[in-house]
Design an enzyme around this catalytic site. Sequence first.
Site, mmCIF file in Angstrom:
data_model
loop_
_atom_site.group_PDB
_atom_site.id
_atom_site.type_symbol
_atom_site.label_atom_id
_atom_site.label_comp_id
_atom_site.label_asym_id
_atom_site.label_seq_id
_atom_site.Cartn_x
_atom_site.Cartn_y
_atom_site.Cartn_z
ATOM 1 N N LEU B 64 0.824 -1.208 0.000
ATOM 2 C CA LEU B 64 0.000 0.000 0.000
ATOM 3 C C LEU B 64 0.859 1.259 0.000
ATOM 4 C CD1 LEU B 64 -2.362 -1.587 2.608
ATOM 5 C CD2 LEU B 64 -3.052 -0.987 0.282
ATOM 6 N N THR B 95 6.294 0.516 2.042
ATOM 7 C CA THR B 95 7.369 1.229 2.731
ATOM 8 C C THR B 95 6.738 2.248 3.667
ATOM 9 O OG1 THR B 95 8.920 0.942 0.911
ATOM 10 C CG2 THR B 95 9.373 2.732 2.448
ATOM 11 N N LYS B 170 15.485 -0.496 4.877
ATOM 12 C CA LYS B 170 15.104 0.178 3.634
ATOM 13 C C LYS B 170 15.303 1.689 3.741
ATOM 14 C CE LYS B 170 12.317 1.053 -0.114
ATOM 15 N NZ LYS B 170 11.123 0.782 -0.885
ATOM 16 N N LYS B 245 9.445 10.788 -0.560
ATOM 17 C CA LYS B 245 8.691 10.068 0.469
ATOM 18 C C LYS B 245 9.657 9.326 1.402
ATOM 19 C CE LYS B 245 5.911 5.993 1.274
ATOM 20 N NZ LYS B 245 5.650 4.640 0.754
#
Lengths: 298, 298, 298, 298
Positions: B64, B95, B170, B245
Amino acid sequence: MKIGFIGLGNMGAPMALNLLKAGHTVNVFDLSAEAVKSLVDAGAHAADSAKAAVADVECVVTMLPAAAHVRSVLTAEDGVLAGIPKGVTIIDSSTIDPATVKACAEIATKHGNTFVDAPVSGGTGGAAAGTLTFMVGGSAASYEHVKPVLSAMGKNIVHCGDTGTGQVAKICNNLVLGITMAGVAEAMSLGEALGIDPKVLGSIINTSTGRCWSSDTYNPFPGLIETAPSSRGYTGGFGTDLMLKDLGLATDAAKFARQPVYLGALAQQLYQTMSTQGAGRLDFSAVIKLYRKDRDAG
Amino acid sequence: MKIGFIGLGNMGAPMALNLLKAGHTVNVFDLSAEAVKSLVDAGAHAADSAKAAVADVECVVTMLPAAAHVRSVLTAEDGVLAGIPKGVTIIDSSTIDPATVKACAEIATKHGNTFVDAPVSGGTGGAAAGTLTFMVGGSAASYEHVKPVLSAMGKNIVHCGDTGTGQVAKICNNLVLGITMAGVAEAMSLGEALGIDPKVLGSIINTSTGRCWSSDTYNPFPGLIETAPSSRGYTGGFGTDLMLKDLGLATDAAKFARQPVYLGALAQQLYQTMSTQGAGRLDFSAVIKLYRKDRDAG
Amino acid sequence: MKIGFIGLGNMGAPMALNLLKAGHTVNVFDLSAEAVKSLVDAGAHAADSAKAAVADVECVVTMLPAAAHVRSVLTAEDGVLAGIPKGVTIIDSSTIDPATVKACAEIATKHGNTFVDAPVSGGTGGAAAGTLTFMVGGSAASYEHVKPVLSAMGKNIVHCGDTGTGQVAKICNNLVLGITMAGVAEAMSLGEALGIDPKVLGSIINTSTGRCWSSDTYNPFPGLIETAPSSRGYTGGFGTDLMLKDLGLATDAAKFARQPVYLGALAQQLYQTMSTQGAGRLDFSAVIKLYRKDRDAG
Amino acid sequence: MKIGFIGLGNMGAPMALNLLKAGHTVNVFDLSAEAVKSLVDAGAHAADSAKAAVADVECVVTMLPAAAHVRSVLTAEDGVLAGIPKGVTIIDSSTIDPATVKACAEIATKHGNTFVDAPVSGGTGGAAAGTLTFMVGGSAASYEHVKPVLSAMGKNIVHCGDTGTGQVAKICNNLVLGITMAGVAEAMSLGEALGIDPKVLGSIINTSTGRCWSSDTYNPFPGLIETAPSSRGYTGGFGTDLMLKDLGLATDAAKFARQPVYLGALAQQLYQTMSTQGAGRLDFSAVIKLYRKDRDAG
């Protein structure tokens, strides 16, 4: 070949030694009598001025701390141009700004000499082992001419383009290096604070898009890479003050070229803070201490 | 295995497809009827809610856009926890921030389920080819449990540690990536302005201490690397808004962890400027345009 | 008093004019014949070199673009020291680095002269109106000596301390100015984007802790302050390239003093970006355009 | 008037006390029994929940640490909306993000109530003295309605515009404040390192274009301003952690509004570094210690 060598510091001395080992005849000059003696013991001829050291040579190598020294050694009354025969090439392996290189090259040309910039990477280890990389700025002919001399001191002799581009290459590489090292320090410290095992994080970055020399070869987090300064208390390696000098050259060159260097200017402040706080002689990867203040940062 | 898959966007759709290809039975749910139809055509079963999609599955995968969606899909009246059998593992490949992961994991645990964070790298290309890297946060047992499912969608399934550390890995990797890309952009632009051939500069950096993925694989300077977005007008690749982001997640996580992130916060502003100026959909290496305003930046 | 005046640019010309108006005898020199003629028409005596302009004076004023010019005008063969009588004071009103001031002062002292730094603030408007502020570096005696001369050109004649501190004061003030202007630009643009009326925001800041000259007197948001350059398309005022020069002096001085200047170095990049994008001649408050790209920024 | 007051911390307690002094009837609620007792001793009525505190009031004031508390106090089972009569206005004086304000206002509106943001400046001193500034976001009618209540606690009651703009004004002002303070710290430290007397430098800046509240009223250099925290070891005043919170709100709001905030994001890292190093409770002007490491920084 008969070579004049000016500047026998931590880098210059082992470089001159390698010229001797390769069978060249070397005249040396340095303000430190001790440095000169050490080279003479190895077979070099001492001169009592730069002028005297270059009187009858086929090639000159200078290895000096900063632009002001290069300019002065070149143009002083008892300097290189005062003693050098016409037609002889001067190789400057100091790391200085490209504008000074161009100014020196003009002066040398007027005098009938060629000035080639050939800054190095590889540190004192590479200087001793004769495995330095030389980044050479000058004409194709000059490059061919200096290559055999430089090959006695280094492994990779790269032609970067016209006069000054050797310095540009060095400055731009070290600009990336200074930024990536601080960036890796930032990310490793953040990861640690967020609870991931630094070894795991390091190995993920090293096989992913964050991969870089500052992470996979020289990681600033202690204990990840056995051969890195971070695993021996940030001793040895490439000093913070040297990185600071190179970032200063980069931001100065950017000012001259009217280019913004956002990350470079900020990284410079981080290394400056380290230096101001007394860590100037530690390896530059110690910048991670800024991010790990309250922890045992190795 | 019977799997519920929620979120069929640019990444989720090809990932679900690879689960089908590997022989799994897949229930899918997405707000876009078109996205659902495309998967149904390939053999998936459509569900009209997340709750319905997970009613009888052995495993759930969610993919998502952001933390709010994950939280809502998990806890809504017609969400995953409302429909999932006890004991089933939920793999979230979105993420998002590590704090939300931990909150979701607590909620799932109370409900008798395990929540594993498994964000990916590799982009839409890797999603289609099934060569993604999954960074997995969860217990060793959870990791062993989800590995076969993830292996149908990716090539490297890395265990990063406890719940949340997949996201930490990440975020930290992309923090380094965002910084190195802008750093390389800065250095390449400076070198160009100072007169060195960008190809020469690139190759020097790539064999020296400035070496990094952003330089040797994805160089932002147009024309240096044929396969990089910079050589095709910065189209395709990893969008500026996605990098923005991820840097937002990094600086948020840093705020939460009370860690400074000097270069990360500055890099965020650079990508924000690109996005504000309308370049949010270009590959993030287009950040070099900030430094080469007056030139043809590819 | 008989005064030699070297440098008749946008600032120097009206300053020299005010010396004439105050009844002084003024010898002038500039490379531009036109600039010289304009002063001669007003009663000055033209000289064909700096040396000639100072041959029989009681005081010298220099107003030049940068350190290199000051050094050269002082020491050239046909320069000031070649023509000046012993005991005469040289007032340099150029904005240059403190290190050059000290070097020049040493040279002047050896020659039997006093060198006083007295950079100005107040712009071309203040120069014409004779309302400049002079920041004077030199001994108390020197300050008393030059005060009457400077009073003919300015309103506030401030003694900053020993030689060089005039420049330090100017550089440090403009460092704050460059930072606050960009900071106000950032906050006004953010407020606008978040939907507050910029006039309301401006008036709140001006009566609160964000209050500063960059907000209450020279607000970069168009239309807030009628007399500010922002209300006339950023024309007139203090040019971006001049602010860039001063921030360059500040970061150079910081490098020399081994002091970090985080915000100053970043602000420098912002003005550099403006300049690179062609806005170098706009007033420095135009830096707000970096934050309001898609809007009508006046 | 009968007022419900929720949140009796360092700011809330003296504010509620001033409402009592002005003759209002005040119901109070706080998780700390001690804080409640202290207000009850002064004449307030204790309530055992927010719901109970607002059961029969004409107005509600909330003063809470962060957005999550405001949202929870508003919507919890025993929260404000569960107990408040329709038509009553809720004034939130907490400093929170504008997006949460808008969300709370929507929820309140659905419930038949008006939600007005009215964050303050002036610190605990202003709260005690009743001289706070209130920045009010809401309709003109709401502003007129709440003005009499706020006037019992503050001196300046400013209408900033629609709902949320009170927070925008506060955030933008403190963004400028955080930047100017660090900028003045940078310039004062640089000047000191370059040898100018800090008192002289301060007075020059204060009468020149660098003039700002951070310099003329709250100068971070110790000893310049007797009443400033810098002259009493950086105790009292506005804590570093509070400035850090406000800069966090500013950079978050900028992310939300897709606006770059270069200097704000960097200033945030500087205060974060101070906080990480243990100085979070010192006044925010202690940021100068980052620049004066080796000296006695007061």
